[in-house]
Each structure stands twice: as C-alpha cells, then as structure tokens.
Design an enzyme around this catalytic site. Structure first.
Site, PDB file in Angstrom:
ATOM      1  N   HIS A   1     -70.290  41.512  34.710  1.00  0.00           N
ATOM      2  CA  HIS A   1     -69.659  40.383  34.023  1.00  0.00           C
ATOM      3  C   HIS A   1     -70.149  40.305  32.587  1.00  0.00           C
ATOM      4  CE1 HIS A   1     -73.360  38.538  35.542  1.00  0.00           C
ATOM      5  NE2 HIS A   1     -73.131  37.414  34.886  1.00  0.00           N
TER       6      HIS A   1
ATOM      7  N   HIS B   1     -71.695  37.992  30.663  1.00  0.00           N
ATOM      8  CA  HIS B   1     -72.851  37.241  30.151  1.00  0.00           C
ATOM      9  C   HIS B   1     -73.796  38.154  29.365  1.00  0.00           C
ATOM     10  CE1 HIS B   1     -72.460  33.663  33.191  1.00  0.00           C
ATOM     11  NE2 HIS B   1     -71.699  33.515  32.126  1.00  0.00           N
TER      12      HIS B   1
ATOM     13  N   ASP C   1     -76.914  38.508  29.189  1.00  0.00           N
ATOM     14  CA  ASP C   1     -78.006  39.180  29.911  1.00  0.00           C
ATOM     15  C   ASP C   1     -77.464  40.259  30.862  1.00  0.00           C
ATOM     16  OD1 ASP C   1     -77.019  36.928  31.493  1.00  0.00           O
ATOM     17  OD2 ASP C   1     -78.679  37.317  32.880  1.00  0.00           O
ATOM     18  N   HIS C   2     -76.165  40.562  30.760  1.00  0.00           N
ATOM     19  CA  HIS C   2     -75.547  41.628  31.565  1.00  0.00           C
ATOM     20  C   HIS C   2     -74.790  42.655  30.728  1.00  0.00           C
ATOM     21  CE1 HIS C   2     -76.533  39.726  35.437  1.00  0.00           C
ATOM     22  NE2 HIS C   2     -76.587  38.660  34.662  1.00  0.00           N
TER      23      HIS C   2
ATOM     24  N   ASP D   1     -74.544  38.633  39.453  1.00  0.00           N
ATOM     25  CA  ASP D   1     -74.893  37.217  39.648  1.00  0.00           C
ATOM     26  C   ASP D   1     -73.967  36.534  40.655  1.00  0.00           C
ATOM     27  OD1 ASP D   1     -76.801  37.611  37.701  1.00  0.00           O
ATOM     28  OD2 ASP D   1     -75.903  36.248  36.229  1.00  0.00           O
TER      29      ASP D   1
HETATM   30 FE    FE Z   1     -77.427  36.801  34.794  1.00  0.00          FE
HETATM   31 ZN    ZN Z   2     -74.473  35.627  34.725  1.00  0.00          ZN
END
Ligand code: FE
Ligand code: ZN
Length: 254
Positions: free
Chosen positions: A57, A59, A61-62, A133
């Site tokens: 996804h 985000h 942090d991804h 997540d």
């Molecule tokens: Fe995350």
């Molecule tokens: Zn996430």
C-alpha cells in the site's frame, strides 16, 4: 527447485523490512520500502541485487523508499491498482487474481481493502503471505480508507488461507495487541498462551513475526467476529460485521 530465502529485519521504529531471494534465478524482491538505506544495505550484505519491489500500500512507511531503491538498482516496482494516485512511483499495477513472478516462483495478488486500497502477496508454493498492514499478529490495520465491512471481508479472505500459511506482518505491534486482545477475550486459552509467548519473546527482543493463520484463527479477536459466544460478549449476537466494528472501535480507544 531450491526454495527462496526470506530475510526479515527491523526498520524505522516498529516496521519490518523483507527481502525474498530466489537462488535459482538470482532475483531478489523487497516487500515494501520502509527505509531505502537499510534495505539496500541488507541486500548488499548478502550479495543480493534487488530486482523488484512489491508494494502492499501507499503509506510512506511502505512505499517511501521506492524512488531511492529504484534509482540505485533499476528494479521493477509492482503496486496496488487502487492506489495509482497515491503511490510514489511504480512500473506495474496489480489487483486480485494477478500473478507476480520471482524467477519461476508464482506469487498471487489478493485485494484486501480496509486499511487503504491494500493488497497482499501470497506465495502458495511456500505457504507464505506478506500481509502488510491488513493482518497483524493479534491485531489488524486501522480503517483509514475503508469500512468495517470491507476489512472483515479482507480478513476473512486471509483467514481462509491454509492453516500452516506463514504470515509476515509489517509491524512489531504484538505486545500492545496482546494486551488489547486479552481485554476483549480474557478467557480464550489459546490467546492466554500466545500472550505469554509474546511476553517472553519481547523481553528478549525476539520478533513475534512471522505468525501463522492457525495461531491467528485461534487467538486474534479480529478474526473471531463470526463466533457466536464472542459476538454475544461484544453485544452483537449474529452480526459479524458489527462485532468486528465494535472490536476495532474498542482497539482505537484502548
Ligand atoms: Fe505501516
Ligand atoms: Zn499502513
């Protein structure tokens, strides 16, 4: 055919980075890009060249390291079709039913909306799924861009994978998740054992990831919203979605 090698390592505060290397083809994929420098260093230390990125996804942090890893390696980026406007950079988009390949290894894409327009990478030949997540050990992702109905459907899809499926979640959230899980399902013997194991592992700084579908089925309250005694305890007998929504709401306020 030799099996791929999975290497997991901590990134940022509580993320995990993942590399999967196929000795037969020499290909290496990283699943999400929480920290480009760390991921590049981990690959280099093993003499692996990153040839692909698989994003779960958008985000940061991804997908935040996509640009740097691609600039350094020229790798090919696969991203969720539902997130084309939000994901940093990509070469191909995929959704439910699509196949990704690492050498000769077949990877299936599962749509798991709820947290975002999220996808999961499932590798049947090694009974392994990278779930980002969506599903956590004893928890699940927050509902940022989806409904309880969608997330319950997504989690039910993952729960339907074979019991022995190894589940790589993207965060080490398990100790906090265990404390919450015990607050809503205090008499669940499987959960009590699981929580004790988590306590032992975290006290020695040992990861609680990966987990398995069997373990999560037995103990994760977010996968138990269709079990009648649990529905009754949550005040929504006969309604899995309402039970799931109630558990998610309690966790958000825990
Ligand atoms: Fe995350
Ligand atoms: Zn996430």
């Amino acid at each position: 055919m030799s099996e791929p090698i999975i290497h997991m390592f901590p990134c940022l505060t509580d993320n995990y980075g993942f590399l999967i290397h196929d000795p037969a083809s020499g290909e290496t994929a990283c699943i999400d890009t929480p920290d480009a420098d760390k991921i590049l260093a981990e690959a280099k230390a093993r003499n692996w060249r990153i040839t692909q990125i698989w994003n779960t996804h958008w985000h940061p942090d991804h997908a935040g390291g996509n640009e740097k890893i691609k600039a350094e390696t020229g790798c090919h980026i696969t991203a969720p079709a539902g997130e084309v406007e939000r994901i940093a950079i990509f070469d191909r988009t995929v959704s439910q039913g699509d196949t990704v390949r690492l050498g000769a290894i077949e990877v299936r894409v599962l749509d798991t909306p709820g947290h975002t327009g999220h996808i999961v990478y499932y590798i049947p030949s090694i009974s392994t799924a990278f779930v980002g997540d969506t599903l956590f050990a004893l928890g699940c992702g927050r509902l940022f861009e989806g409904t309880a109905d969608q997330m319950w459907t997504s989690l039910s899809k993952l729960r339907g994978l074979p019991d022995d499926t190894t589940i790589y979640c993207a965060h080490e959230y398990t100790a906090a998740n265990a404390a919450f899980a015990l607050s809503v399902d205090p008499d669940n013997a499987a959960l009590i054992d699981y929580a004790e194991d988590v306590k032992q592992k975290r006290s020695r700084n040992v990861p609680t990831v990966p987990t398995t579908i069997a373990k999560e089925k037995a103990a994760n309250p977010f996968l138990r919203a269709d079990i009648l005694p649990f529905q009754k305890a949550m005040g929504h007998a006969g309604d899995a979605v309402a039970t799931f929504a109630e558990v998610r709401k309690r966790k958000d306020n825990f």
